[in-house]
Each structure stands twice: as structure tokens, then as C-alpha cells.
Design a protein around this motif. Sequence first.
Motif, PDB file in Angstrom:
ATOM      1  N   ASN A   1      40.889  48.870  40.757  1.00  0.00           N
ATOM      2  CA  ASN A   1      39.506  48.356  40.827  1.00  0.00           C
ATOM      3  C   ASN A   1      38.820  47.388  42.039  1.00  0.00           C
ATOM      4  O   ASN A   1      37.867  47.802  42.364  1.00  0.00           O
ATOM      5  CB  ASN A   1      39.178  47.832  39.485  1.00  0.00           C
ATOM      6  CG  ASN A   1      39.204  48.746  38.307  1.00  0.00           C
ATOM      7  OD1 ASN A   1      39.189  49.951  38.517  1.00  0.00           O
ATOM      8  ND2 ASN A   1      39.138  48.298  36.912  1.00  0.00           N
TER       9      ASN A   1
ATOM     10  N   VAL B   1      37.118  39.722  41.005  1.00  0.00           N
ATOM     11  CA  VAL B   1      37.313  39.031  39.682  1.00  0.00           C
ATOM     12  C   VAL B   1      36.772  39.814  38.436  1.00  0.00           C
ATOM     13  O   VAL B   1      37.337  40.155  37.546  1.00  0.00           O
ATOM     14  CB  VAL B   1      37.033  37.547  39.787  1.00  0.00           C
ATOM     15  CG1 VAL B   1      37.602  37.136  38.421  1.00  0.00           C
ATOM     16  CG2 VAL B   1      37.731  37.182  41.120  1.00  0.00           C
ATOM     17  N   ALA B   2      35.592  40.139  38.565  1.00  0.00           N
ATOM     18  CA  ALA B   2      34.704  40.802  37.749  1.00  0.00           C
ATOM     19  C   ALA B   2      35.348  42.111  37.076  1.00  0.00           C
ATOM     20  O   ALA B   2      35.061  42.363  35.943  1.00  0.00           O
ATOM     21  CB  ALA B   2      33.220  41.050  38.130  1.00  0.00           C
ATOM     22  N   VAL B   3      35.886  42.912  37.978  1.00  0.00           N
ATOM     23  CA  VAL B   3      36.302  44.351  37.497  1.00  0.00           C
ATOM     24  C   VAL B   3      37.849  44.242  37.223  1.00  0.00           C
ATOM     25  O   VAL B   3      38.432  45.231  36.868  1.00  0.00           O
ATOM     26  CB  VAL B   3      35.991  45.186  38.551  1.00  0.00           C
ATOM     27  CG1 VAL B   3      34.522  45.717  38.718  1.00  0.00           C
ATOM     28  CG2 VAL B   3      36.590  45.004  39.867  1.00  0.00           C
TER      29      VAL B   3
ATOM     30  N   ASP C   1      34.837  38.098  51.944  1.00  0.00           N
ATOM     31  CA  ASP C   1      33.585  37.024  51.853  1.00  0.00           C
ATOM     32  C   ASP C   1      33.436  35.954  50.549  1.00  0.00           C
ATOM     33  O   ASP C   1      32.639  35.408  50.558  1.00  0.00           O
ATOM     34  CB  ASP C   1      32.249  37.788  51.696  1.00  0.00           C
ATOM     35  CG  ASP C   1      31.207  37.191  52.268  1.00  0.00           C
ATOM     36  OD1 ASP C   1      31.203  36.309  53.218  1.00  0.00           O
ATOM     37  OD2 ASP C   1      29.933  37.379  51.772  1.00  0.00           O
ATOM     38  N   ILE C   2      34.645  36.299  49.769  1.00  0.00           N
ATOM     39  CA  ILE C   2      34.843  35.146  48.579  1.00  0.00           C
ATOM     40  C   ILE C   2      33.720  35.439  47.753  1.00  0.00           C
ATOM     41  O   ILE C   2      33.105  34.434  47.396  1.00  0.00           O
ATOM     42  CB  ILE C   2      35.019  33.642  49.026  1.00  0.00           C
ATOM     43  CG1 ILE C   2      35.835  33.437  50.275  1.00  0.00           C
ATOM     44  CG2 ILE C   2      35.448  32.712  47.785  1.00  0.00           C
ATOM     45  CD1 ILE C   2      36.278  32.195  50.801  1.00  0.00           C
ATOM     46  N   CYS C   3      33.468  36.607  47.610  1.00  0.00           N
ATOM     47  CA  CYS C   3      32.156  37.045  46.638  1.00  0.00           C
ATOM     48  C   CYS C   3      32.502  37.031  45.280  1.00  0.00           C
ATOM     49  O   CYS C   3      31.623  37.041  44.377  1.00  0.00           O
ATOM     50  CB  CYS C   3      31.581  38.206  47.187  1.00  0.00           C
ATOM     51  SG  CYS C   3      32.286  39.713  46.809  1.00  0.00           S
ATOM     52  N   GLY C   4      33.800  37.385  44.850  1.00  0.00           N
ATOM     53  CA  GLY C   4      34.149  37.426  43.520  1.00  0.00           C
ATOM     54  C   GLY C   4      33.901  38.600  42.641  1.00  0.00           C
ATOM     55  O   GLY C   4      34.306  38.700  41.591  1.00  0.00           O
ATOM     56  N   THR C   5      33.468  39.790  43.272  1.00  0.00           N
ATOM     57  CA  THR C   5      33.225  41.010  42.794  1.00  0.00           C
ATOM     58  C   THR C   5      34.550  41.382  42.175  1.00  0.00           C
ATOM     59  O   THR C   5      34.588  42.177  40.989  1.00  0.00           O
ATOM     60  CB  THR C   5      32.612  41.843  43.813  1.00  0.00           C
ATOM     61  OG1 THR C   5      31.435  41.410  44.471  1.00  0.00           O
ATOM     62  CG2 THR C   5      32.092  43.352  43.113  1.00  0.00           C
TER      63      THR C   5
ATOM     64  N   LEU D   1      40.072  46.798  44.763  1.00  0.00           N
ATOM     65  CA  LEU D   1      40.028  47.564  46.047  1.00  0.00           C
ATOM     66  C   LEU D   1      38.852  48.447  46.351  1.00  0.00           C
ATOM     67  O   LEU D   1      37.899  48.450  47.281  1.00  0.00           O
ATOM     68  CB  LEU D   1      41.189  48.496  46.157  1.00  0.00           C
ATOM     69  CG  LEU D   1      41.419  49.091  47.584  1.00  0.00           C
ATOM     70  CD1 LEU D   1      42.896  49.286  47.842  1.00  0.00           C
ATOM     71  CD2 LEU D   1      40.707  50.629  47.684  1.00  0.00           C
ATOM     72  N   ILE D   2      38.390  49.237  45.188  1.00  0.00           N
ATOM     73  CA  ILE D   2      37.050  50.215  45.093  1.00  0.00           C
ATOM     74  C   ILE D   2      35.899  49.317  45.349  1.00  0.00           C
ATOM     75  O   ILE D   2      34.899  49.756  46.002  1.00  0.00           O
ATOM     76  CB  ILE D   2      37.198  51.081  43.789  1.00  0.00           C
ATOM     77  CG1 ILE D   2      38.600  51.975  43.982  1.00  0.00           C
ATOM     78  CG2 ILE D   2      36.214  51.674  43.681  1.00  0.00           C
ATOM     79  CD1 ILE D   2      38.922  52.708  42.616  1.00  0.00           C
ATOM     80  N   VAL D   3      35.869  48.298  44.595  1.00  0.00           N
ATOM     81  CA  VAL D   3      34.478  47.780  44.476  1.00  0.00           C
ATOM     82  C   VAL D   3      34.277  46.649  45.675  1.00  0.00           C
ATOM     83  O   VAL D   3      33.068  46.013  46.090  1.00  0.00           O
ATOM     84  CB  VAL D   3      34.309  47.085  43.320  1.00  0.00           C
ATOM     85  CG1 VAL D   3      34.117  47.820  41.962  1.00  0.00           C
ATOM     86  CG2 VAL D   3      35.084  45.865  42.952  1.00  0.00           C
ATOM     87  N   CYS D   4      35.311  46.372  46.439  1.00  0.00           N
ATOM     88  CA  CYS D   4      35.125  45.179  47.343  1.00  0.00           C
ATOM     89  C   CYS D   4      34.346  45.525  48.397  1.00  0.00           C
ATOM     90  O   CYS D   4      34.301  46.596  49.157  1.00  0.00           O
ATOM     91  CB  CYS D   4      36.363  44.728  48.211  1.00  0.00           C
ATOM     92  SG  CYS D   4      36.372  43.893  49.285  1.00  0.00           S
ATOM     93  N   PRO D   5      32.954  44.946  48.453  1.00  0.00           N
ATOM     94  CA  PRO D   5      31.913  45.173  49.331  1.00  0.00           C
ATOM     95  C   PRO D   5      32.464  45.033  50.733  1.00  0.00           C
ATOM     96  O   PRO D   5      31.732  45.524  51.705  1.00  0.00           O
ATOM     97  CB  PRO D   5      30.773  44.427  49.024  1.00  0.00           C
ATOM     98  CG  PRO D   5      31.183  43.356  48.035  1.00  0.00           C
ATOM     99  CD  PRO D   5      32.498  43.593  47.957  1.00  0.00           C
ATOM    100  N   ALA D   6      33.475  44.080  51.193  1.00  0.00           N
ATOM    101  CA  ALA D   6      33.937  43.803  52.661  1.00  0.00           C
ATOM    102  C   ALA D   6      35.030  44.603  52.922  1.00  0.00           C
ATOM    103  O   ALA D   6      35.510  44.541  54.011  1.00  0.00           O
ATOM    104  CB  ALA D   6      34.198  42.315  52.664  1.00  0.00           C
TER     105      ALA D   6
END
Lengths: 56, 395
Positions: A42, A15-17, A9-13, A44-49
Motif C-alpha cells: 500500500n 502511514v495512513a494506508v 518528502d515526509i508527508c505521511g501518506t 509503495l503504491i500511494v507514495c507521491p514521491a
Amino acid sequence: MKINMRKCDICGTCVAVCPVDAIYVSEYEVTIDNDKCISCLNCLIVCPAQAITEEE
Amino acid sequence: MAEEKFDVVVVGAGPAGSVAARFAAENGASVLMLEREREPGIPVRCAEGVSHAGIAPFIEIDKRWIASTINVARLFSPNGEHAYMYNNGTGYVLERRLFDAALCEIACKKGAELRLRADAIDLVWENDQICGVKYRHQGEIKTVYCDIVIGADGVESRVGRWAGMKTAVMLEDIDTCYQYTLTNIDLQGDSVDFYFGNQISPGGYIWVFPKSQNTANVGIGISGHLAKNNPPKKLLDEFIGKHFPNAKKTYEVCGGVPTANTLKEIFRDRIMLVGDAARQVNPVTGGGIVQGMIAGSIAGKVAADAVKEKRFDKKFLKKYKKEWDKRLGHLQNLHYALKNKFFQLTDEKFNNIVEICKSIPPEKFTLKELFSSAVKGDPKLVAEIAKAFVVSKFK
């Protein structure tokens, strides 16, 4: 690491981690620099999609 | 093309960037905003709740960008009970797309330039000093020179990294979020609802923010380190199936919300970071619109002062952090400490908190009242946490 752009979804989460600045987001895609990547998972774990997988 | 030079370049035209640009421009600096998307405010990755008190200092309230007006918050415990909280003042659920555009318009009216579909890709250095920003625009790589860069590039911020600052957040300090806008649901329309519990939303909460009597932003945030075993979309779908079985989805979005403390380093020579990029977000609620605007206003003014004095070194820019710490930084510190306690509570404790809140008549619901009631219930932990939540919710 590999990003499935159909799911992303190109949300960038991710990148932050990313501890090593290996991920780049533009208006229309996300790319991972596998030379920089340390496989910490990191992103892979946080990717909401759930768009990121470990590359074989 | 002739070489471009501005006093200040702001990367990102969200609320933090637009307010920074506006304060820099109205205090005399020449300002360029670089925005990656084709308009400010898209895509909306936000539950869109703010307090009147938070935004009123920055913009005249305009019903064009207000979806609904909120008078009360309801806290739902894992056992399904709920308590009302009235003491936060008026709040709004925004139309962020229009709200962001309105903030950006103000910046432009004050003299800032806006360049759209301009994707910053690096900083420009000369003699080890930042002296501009490289960006992609209309298929070309372009360079704009400046004395100060303000990084307002959101959760995915890279501006700070380019400058050598440590901006990565730990997994437990980011919430993995999923949100739908739902229609065909039945709501009171003037309350924002929060659902807690370790089954419902581990390390976070589910929100229902109404945009009208029958539409709402319904979303979930899961603490990053718990997200792998608790995929947010799955939990949200379960919740919606249970609470809004007839709902239809009209918008679907996901994203990450930093729930960290403010970065240790939010400025260096010739650079400042604001908003999500600086992790200036309330770590308990995940709210960051007002925080970003306040940080933007401080950074914009400091940048303009720096231009007047021709002082771009970190000694001068330190004013920004000093003022931020005074205004909200200390509070964020406190909330960060409380977050760690709050989201480790057992379901039983969540139930207790809501019980205690319920025992207070809504019209008498003040923090003091909560505190004295809490003394007989669970303990200071309860009071401390509930207080932090109430105070912070709409800040």
C-alpha cells in the motif's frame, strides 16, 4: 520495504494506508518496521514521491 | 523535571488542533499542544483554498494571511470547455503558514500552552486507561499526564492507532497529491480552476488556485488505487507543460489527502480524534480546513465540559460524535457516496456536465437552475453530482 530518504518528502501518506501500523514519521525521517510489515505494498503504491521500494 | 499534568493534551497544532485547544482553554480547561515542527503551519501541504463563510466563525479575517480573494470557480471538462460558477460566496486562497500561526496564537491567548519540536511517540496508560502522552523533546523522552487526549495529528495520525482505533484508510480512499507553487504565469486572479478527466487526473482533479495575478498553487490529486500507473508528478508536469509552458516553480510539495468517510470511531474513553486524523475531509473536493476547525471546536468544548464534570468516559465524549454527525458528518456521508460515482464518470459525461453548466447564465447559476437544465441533458446523475460538487466545494 525500503524508503529512500533522498526522495521522501515526509508527508505521511504511507502511514495512513498502512494496515498494520508499521510506519513511523518524525520531524526529519520516516521509518518502516520490517518485522511488522506484511508487504501489502500500500505504501509503495500511494507514495507521491515514489520513494518506497521493495527490499530485495 | 517535575511531573507535568494538564487537563487536555492536543497532539498537533494545525487548524483542527489549534481550534480544539482554543475551545478547551476558553471553556476553562488547562491545555497543552504538542507540535512536531518548529512552528505551526509548516510544511504547507495544502492548496490553501477556503470559503469566507467557513472560516469567519473562527477568526477575524486578516489580510496578512490572505493571498487572494476568489469570486468564481471554473470547471474545465476534458474537451477543454469550461463553465463558471458564481454561487459559492467569497473564497480565499490563504497563506497557510501565517493562517495556522494566527489560529495557534488565538489558542495561546486563551491560555493554551504550546510546545514546539515536541514529537508525540506514544500514549501513557495506567490501569488500562489513557493518562498521558509520551513525546520526544530536545533529545529526551518526556511524559505529560492528562485526562483527555485530542489527536489532531493529521493524515499520518498515529494517536488513534495507539488507542486501538482503526484509522487506516483504503487505497481508493486517499488521494496521492503533488503540488507546485508556480510563478511567471498569466491568470485572471480571482477564479479557482478545476480540471477533470480520466487522462488528466484519474480519480481526482487538477487545481489552479491563484495566489496573485501571476502565481498559483497548481496541484493534482490521483486516487490512491490508480496512482501506481498514473504517477501524479508526471501527469502534473504534463499539464503544466501544456498550460503554463513559461512557468517557474517556487515551491514543490507532495502529500496524501483522505477522501474517506469520517472514521467509524472518533472517540474512546479519554480520547478524541479531529481533522485529517479522523478523516474529517470532504471526500469530493479533499478540502479539510474548515471541517477540521468545526470538529476541533466541538471536541474542545466537549473536553472542557468533561473536565468540569470530571467525566472522561466514552459515554460522555459521545457528545462530540453526536454533534459532528449533526453539523457535517451526515453531509460527508452523502459526499462520500457521490465521490464514488463522480470520479468514475467517463470523459464524455464530464463534458456533458460542463456543457449543462455552461448553458445557464452565470448570474442565474443556482442549484435549482442547474437542476432544471440538467433534466433535459443527461440525467439525474448529472444534477446530483454537480449539486454535490457545488455545495461542497468551499464548505
